[in-house]
Design a protein around this motif. Structure first.
Motif, PDB file in Angstrom:
ATOM      1  N   ILE A 275       1.684  14.374   6.496  1.00 20.09           N
ATOM      2  CA  ILE A 275       1.116  13.154   7.085  1.00 20.09           C
ATOM      3  C   ILE A 275       0.490  12.280   6.001  1.00 20.09           C
ATOM      4  O   ILE A 275       0.815  11.110   5.866  1.00 20.09           O
ATOM      5  CB  ILE A 275       0.096  13.516   8.179  1.00 20.09           C
TER       6      ILE A 275
ATOM      7  N   LEU B 254       2.699  10.040  14.068  1.00 17.83           N
ATOM      8  CA  LEU B 254       3.505  10.983  13.281  1.00 17.83           C
ATOM      9  C   LEU B 254       3.678  12.342  13.925  1.00 17.83           C
ATOM     10  O   LEU B 254       4.693  12.994  13.743  1.00 17.83           O
ATOM     11  CB  LEU B 254       2.899  11.141  11.884  1.00 17.83           C
TER      12      LEU B 254
ATOM     13  N   PHE C 205      -8.808   6.124   5.319  1.00 21.81           N
ATOM     14  CA  PHE C 205      -7.655   5.216   5.303  1.00 21.81           C
ATOM     15  C   PHE C 205      -6.828   5.416   4.034  1.00 21.81           C
ATOM     16  O   PHE C 205      -5.622   5.611   4.088  1.00 21.81           O
ATOM     17  CB  PHE C 205      -8.153   3.775   5.418  1.00 21.81           C
ATOM     18  N   THR C 206      -7.471   5.381   2.871  1.00 22.10           N
ATOM     19  CA  THR C 206      -6.711   5.586   1.634  1.00 22.10           C
ATOM     20  C   THR C 206      -6.993   6.934   0.990  1.00 22.10           C
ATOM     21  O   THR C 206      -6.108   7.541   0.426  1.00 22.10           O
ATOM     22  CB  THR C 206      -7.049   4.503   0.591  1.00 22.10           C
TER      23      THR C 206
ATOM     24  N   ASN D 210       6.627  14.481   7.980  1.00 19.36           N
ATOM     25  CA  ASN D 210       6.987  13.344   7.138  1.00 19.36           C
ATOM     26  C   ASN D 210       7.850  13.909   6.016  1.00 19.36           C
ATOM     27  O   ASN D 210       7.410  14.029   4.874  1.00 19.36           O
ATOM     28  CB  ASN D 210       5.702  12.708   6.598  1.00 19.36           C
TER      29      ASN D 210
ATOM     30  N   ALA E 192       0.966  11.587   2.660  1.00 17.70           N
ATOM     31  CA  ALA E 192       2.016  11.906   1.702  1.00 17.70           C
ATOM     32  C   ALA E 192       1.462  12.124   0.302  1.00 17.70           C
ATOM     33  O   ALA E 192       1.912  13.014  -0.423  1.00 17.70           O
ATOM     34  CB  ALA E 192       3.055  10.790   1.692  1.00 17.70           C
TER      35      ALA E 192
ATOM     36  N   PHE F 231       1.978   6.901   6.440  1.00 18.14           N
ATOM     37  CA  PHE F 231       0.573   7.269   6.545  1.00 18.14           C
ATOM     38  C   PHE F 231      -0.291   6.017   6.501  1.00 18.14           C
ATOM     39  O   PHE F 231      -1.240   5.868   7.257  1.00 18.14           O
ATOM     40  CB  PHE F 231       0.251   8.178   5.359  1.00 18.14           C
ATOM     41  N   ILE F 232       0.080   5.084   5.620  1.00 18.46           N
ATOM     42  CA  ILE F 232      -0.770   3.923   5.369  1.00 18.46           C
ATOM     43  C   ILE F 232      -0.621   2.857   6.456  1.00 18.46           C
ATOM     44  O   ILE F 232      -1.598   2.289   6.913  1.00 18.46           O
ATOM     45  CB  ILE F 232      -0.435   3.301   3.992  1.00 18.46           C
TER      46      ILE F 232
ATOM     47  N   ARG G 252      -2.782   8.089  13.596  1.00 19.87           N
ATOM     48  CA  ARG G 252      -1.822   8.853  12.795  1.00 19.87           C
ATOM     49  C   ARG G 252      -1.287  10.031  13.578  1.00 19.87           C
ATOM     50  O   ARG G 252      -0.107  10.375  13.476  1.00 19.87           O
ATOM     51  CB  ARG G 252      -2.486   9.326  11.503  1.00 19.87           C
ATOM     52  N   GLY G 253      -2.161  10.642  14.352  1.00 20.55           N
ATOM     53  CA  GLY G 253      -1.724  11.763  15.181  1.00 20.55           C
ATOM     54  C   GLY G 253      -0.659  11.312  16.164  1.00 20.55           C
ATOM     55  O   GLY G 253       0.389  11.944  16.306  1.00 20.55           O
TER      56      GLY G 253
ATOM     57  N   ALA H 165       0.828  -1.198   0.000  1.00 23.02           N
ATOM     58  CA  ALA H 165       0.000   0.000   0.000  1.00 23.02           C
ATOM     59  C   ALA H 165       0.860   1.245   0.000  1.00 23.02           C
ATOM     60  O   ALA H 165       1.132   1.826   1.029  1.00 23.02           O
ATOM     61  CB  ALA H 165      -0.924  -0.019   1.221  1.00 23.02           C
ATOM     62  N   THR H 166       1.319   1.622  -1.175  1.00 18.67           N
ATOM     63  CA  THR H 166       2.115   2.839  -1.244  1.00 18.67           C
ATOM     64  C   THR H 166       1.681   3.651  -2.440  1.00 18.67           C
ATOM     65  O   THR H 166       1.354   3.120  -3.489  1.00 18.67           O
ATOM     66  CB  THR H 166       3.619   2.510  -1.338  1.00 18.67           C
TER      67      THR H 166
ATOM     68  N   PHE I  99      -3.696   1.301  -5.407  1.00 13.04           N
ATOM     69  CA  PHE I  99      -2.242   1.358  -5.330  1.00 13.04           C
ATOM     70  C   PHE I  99      -1.645   0.713  -6.576  1.00 13.04           C
ATOM     71  O   PHE I  99      -1.987  -0.413  -6.923  1.00 13.04           O
ATOM     72  CB  PHE I  99      -1.755   0.633  -4.072  1.00 13.04           C
TER      73      PHE I  99
ATOM     74  N   LEU J 296       8.060  12.541   2.554  1.00 11.86           N
ATOM     75  CA  LEU J 296       6.744  12.222   1.993  1.00 11.86           C
ATOM     76  C   LEU J 296       6.605  10.733   1.683  1.00 11.86           C
ATOM     77  O   LEU J 296       6.271  10.343   0.574  1.00 11.86           O
ATOM     78  CB  LEU J 296       6.484  13.055   0.739  1.00 11.86           C
ATOM     79  N   GLU J 297       6.913   9.908   2.676  1.00 14.95           N
ATOM     80  CA  GLU J 297       6.737   8.474   2.475  1.00 14.95           C
ATOM     81  C   GLU J 297       5.305   8.116   2.795  1.00 14.95           C
ATOM     82  O   GLU J 297       4.859   8.285   3.930  1.00 14.95           O
ATOM     83  CB  GLU J 297       7.663   7.700   3.418  1.00 14.95           C
ATOM     84  N   SER J 298       4.585   7.605   1.812  1.00 17.92           N
ATOM     85  CA  SER J 298       3.179   7.323   2.093  1.00 17.92           C
ATOM     86  C   SER J 298       3.035   6.126   3.027  1.00 17.92           C
ATOM     87  O   SER J 298       2.009   5.931   3.634  1.00 17.92           O
ATOM     88  CB  SER J 298       2.391   7.109   0.802  1.00 17.92           C
TER      89      SER J 298
END
Lengths: 361, 387
Positions: B140, A326, A294-295, A159, B142, A167-168, A322-323, A33-34, B322, A162-164
């Motif tokens: 957050i 991150l 989520f996505t 982040n 990205a 987040f995921i 997430r809070g 999931a990226t 994805f 910016l690595e997703s």
């Protein structure tokens, strides 16, 4: 209570189903999931074989985001290359490229992108623009052309790269917890009802509240155990930084489990057969995942659907987890997310308890 | 259910013919479906509900993203820069008096980005280096951050052009990008999400429906009862397949009508290719459901397995949202066993690009292989289970 647990733990298949897949899934999905584009496949159609156009190409060859797959010789080769998905984009450098550049006219590079996945297309275009901007800056500096009157210096907070995945992966914790707890609790009563043991249970001196607690606890404890394992994987395997406190994180997990067990029991109390229980679980889980942020961001949803998301426990948990991961959000700032979870859980528990009692008479 | 089977079995025994037995089995299955409304719900209610929810709920297009604009020394130059942001369809700027307010707004998620023009913006603008504008995005999410970054850059380059035009001098940007997005020129994410969604819904209908229904029969022992009648395993499987295939195709037709009619997704390819591809995929999904039910033998395990091995992989490992080519190599290998992957590739191409055989044929071949494998294995397993 103990009986419930044993029912799940003694059946080998149930045991495997409850514990093994979530662990495999967090590993596979965590990688899968990226949204980050790694290998943007591209083809080059360079009609201007000069040093300058080759220099522009070098910018793409040197980038880790791009991967050249094909060289195009004729214009009519562009369409099949994109159609067959051989390349995501085609860079078309026209025959006047170097002449325009050296005579001070703007040179145009045409970029043809496969828009079948619009998100990928948009991101790929942004990467192309980054490479070309770098070429422009370089070219301008060498030929002492004055740069534009303003330039952007962009930084990303929380982040930086910016690595997703950051987040995921925390989101996957919520996803798997929801699926497992809802399934365990939603089917628990229906299974007994089908086997007839639920009626036996109802004639024992247990009060409905006790039965309710007995039904709720296994889902709860399995959830906590699973949360611990998945969070450990998130932190130590995927190296997602955990900025906030573990205690706050667990407060969130407990409340989230409370609310999802509540929903599961509610479904359970409504369904007579296991198939209905499963269907009910499904009709809850699928929208809950999709409408949780989520996505895809909740902010992109139309107004009406955004209102509906306030009923979704996973929405609150996504913000919480997430809070905490991150941003390191402290407990006090998350109260606004905690109380709806507690309210949803309580409401469903009470309703489920009432349904159980009603079935008694 | 058991009462149904008795007469049907004896009927078949007297008649003897395969066709007769099959017809009986299919009739029995249909009656069963009609009696238990949850099967109908899975086949028809679920597609409508899910398409509505997903179609409207899942969007990667950010519009009116709130951004904070901070000008430390507001003047005509900063005003002109801010004006460019007001014209953007994607961004909605909020002017803030200082960085402190902007940071608070960012922390509480009221804005997704901060555009910061420093004190000497005007003076720097006229220097050879140009003024540096600080852009801070909330990283957050990205993906969203990157999109916002792209929008800000778009506004910036538009502003540069209009500035140059106003000053009456050419814009000194050596190389300009001219982008052409094919198949989806407006870059609407709905156009690629809705076709993918159909594949997910079909996965659910096919696998979940059959897994649950057949597991129930195994659990109750009616499957064994059916096996002792002269009906062969192949007939039982075909008898189960046909009704659920018809139900599934009904759901499929409904989904396509909604995708085109309600969501305005273009359907460039031909309907018969769509029909064939869907049939192949549905057979694979039904086969998977049967296999799960045969292995699991109880509804709890079958239901869990169906969700875990069908829905979640179809959601994450299929290229639905994805991109498969961005995944690490080992994960890409894993995606090859997800039937939805092939179906989604076909659907996205059929809907947006047309009948591109170079994509449709290999994916269809993979679906045939998977359908054959699952159905064959389900048959083998159910025969063994009798001994």
């Amino acid at each position: 209570m103990i009986k419930e647990f044993l029912a799940i733990l003694l059946d080998k298949k149930s045991r495997v189903v409850v514990f093994v897949p979530p662990i495999i899934q967090v590993l596979v999905f965590g990688y899968a999931a990226t949204f980050d584009l790694k290998n943007i496949t591209y083809a080059v159609y360079n009609e201007d074989s000069s040093a300058l156009s080759r220099e522009l190409e070098t910018g793409f060859k040197g980038s880790t985001h791009f991967q050249e797959v094909e060289r195009i010789r004729r214009y009519d080769q562009i369409a099949p290359t994109i159609d067959r998905r051989d390349a995501l984009l085609v860079l078309h450098i026209g025959p006047e490229f170097s002449r325009d550049l050296t005579t001070g006219r703007p040179a145009v590079v045409q970029v043809i992108v496969d828009g079948r996945n619009s998100n990928t297309a948009l991101l790929a275009l942004n990467y192309v623009k980054t490479v070309i901007t770098a070429f422009n800056n370089d070219f301008a500096a060498r030929n002492s052309i004055t740069g534009p009157p303003a330039r952007l210096e962009t930084r990303a907070w929380f982040n930086p790269n910016l690595e997703s995945r950051w987040f995921i992966v925390p989101g996957i914790v919520g996803l798997l917890l929801l699926v497992v707890t809802i399934l365990v609790t939603a089917l628990s009563v229906a299974r007994e009802r089908e086997q007839g043991t639920f009626d036996q249970l109802l004639v024992t001196p247990f009060r409905p509240v006790e039965i309710l607690i007995g039904k709720a606890l296994p889902g709860f404890i399995i959830g906590i155990a699973e949360a611990t394992v998945i969070i450990l994987i998130t932190v130590f395997w995927f190296r997602v930084p955990l900025q906030g406190s573990v205690a706050t994180l667990y407060a969130g997990v407990v409340l989230f489990l409370f609310s999802s067990v509540g929903v599961g029991l509610m479904i359970s109390s409504l369904s007579v057969t296991q198939q209905q229980g499963l269907l009910g679980a499904f009709l809850f889980v699928v929208p809950a995942i999709i409408l949780s942020g989520f996505t895809t961001p909740i902010a992109n949803m139309p107004h009406l659907i955004r209102q509906i998301t306030y009923l979704n426990p996973m929405r609150y948990f996504m913000i919480i987890i997430r809070g905490i991961f991150l941003e390191g959000t402290p407990f006090s700032m998350l109260l606004g997310q905690f109380w709806p979870l507690a309210a949803i859980g309580l409401f469903n528990m009470v309703l489920a308890g009432w349904m159980f009692r009603r079935r008694l008479y | 259910m058991t009462t149904l089977k008795g007469p049907e079995g004896s009927h078949a025994r007297t008649a003897g013919g395969t066709g007769m037995r099959l017809r009986g089995l299919i009739r029995k299955e249909f009656l069963q479906v009609l009696r238990d409304p949850s099967s109908i719900a899975i086949a028809f209610l679920m597609p409508v509900l899910l398409l509505l929810l997903f179609g409207y709920g899942v969007s990667l297009d950010a519009e009116h993203v709130p951004v904070a604009l901070v000008a430390e020394q507001p003047n005509a130059d900063t005003e002109s820069f801010a004006g460019a942001f007001r014209q953007s369809r994607y961004l909605s700027p909020v002017v803030m008096p200082g960085m402190r307010e902007a940071v608070t707004a960012m922390d509480s998620r009221r804005v997704d980005a901060i555009i910061h023009m420093k004190q000497d913006f005007s003076r720097q603008m006229r220097s050879p280096d140009g003024a540096a504008v600080q852009v801070i995005v909330n990283g957050i999410d990205a993906n969203n951050a990157r999109l916002v970054q792209g929008y800000v850059e778009g506004v910036w380059s538009k502003w540069l052009q209009s500035e140059a035009l106003a000053a009456g001098r050419p814009l000194d940007i050596p190389v300009q990008v001219e982008d052409r997005v094919w198949f989806n020129s407006e870059l609407k994410s709905r156009n690629f999400i809705v076709p993918g969604l159909i594949a997910i819904i079909m996965t659910l209908i096919g696998a979940l429906l059959t897994a649950m229904v057949m597991a129930r029969e195994w659990e109750r022992g009616t499957m064994e009862a059916l096996m002792v009648t002269p009906v062969t395993i192949r007939e039982v499987i075909i008898g189960k397949l046909i009704p659920y295939y018809i139900l599934g195709m009904g759901g499929m037709a409904l989904s396509v009508v909604m995708a085109v009619g309600l969501f305005g997704v273009p359907l460039k390819g031909s309907l018969w290719v769509l029909f064939l591809a869907s049939s192949l995929f549905l057979l694979a999904a039904l086969g998977m459901g049967m296999l799960i039910s045969v292995v699991a033998r109880n509804q709890f395990v079958a239901g869990q397995t169906a969700i875990i091995v069908t829905f979640l992989p179809a959601f994450i490992l299929s290229g639905f949202i994805f991109d498969i080519s961005s995944m690490p190599a080992p994960v890409q290998v894993v995606t090859h066993v997800v039937a939805a992957r092939y179906f989604i590739a076909i659907l996205q191409t059929l809907f947006l690009a047309g009948d591109v055989w170079a994509i449709i044929l290999p994916n269809a071949a993979a679906l045939i292989l998977m359908a054959g494998f699952f159905l064959g294995l389900a048959r083998k397993k159910s025969r063994k289970s009798l001994d």
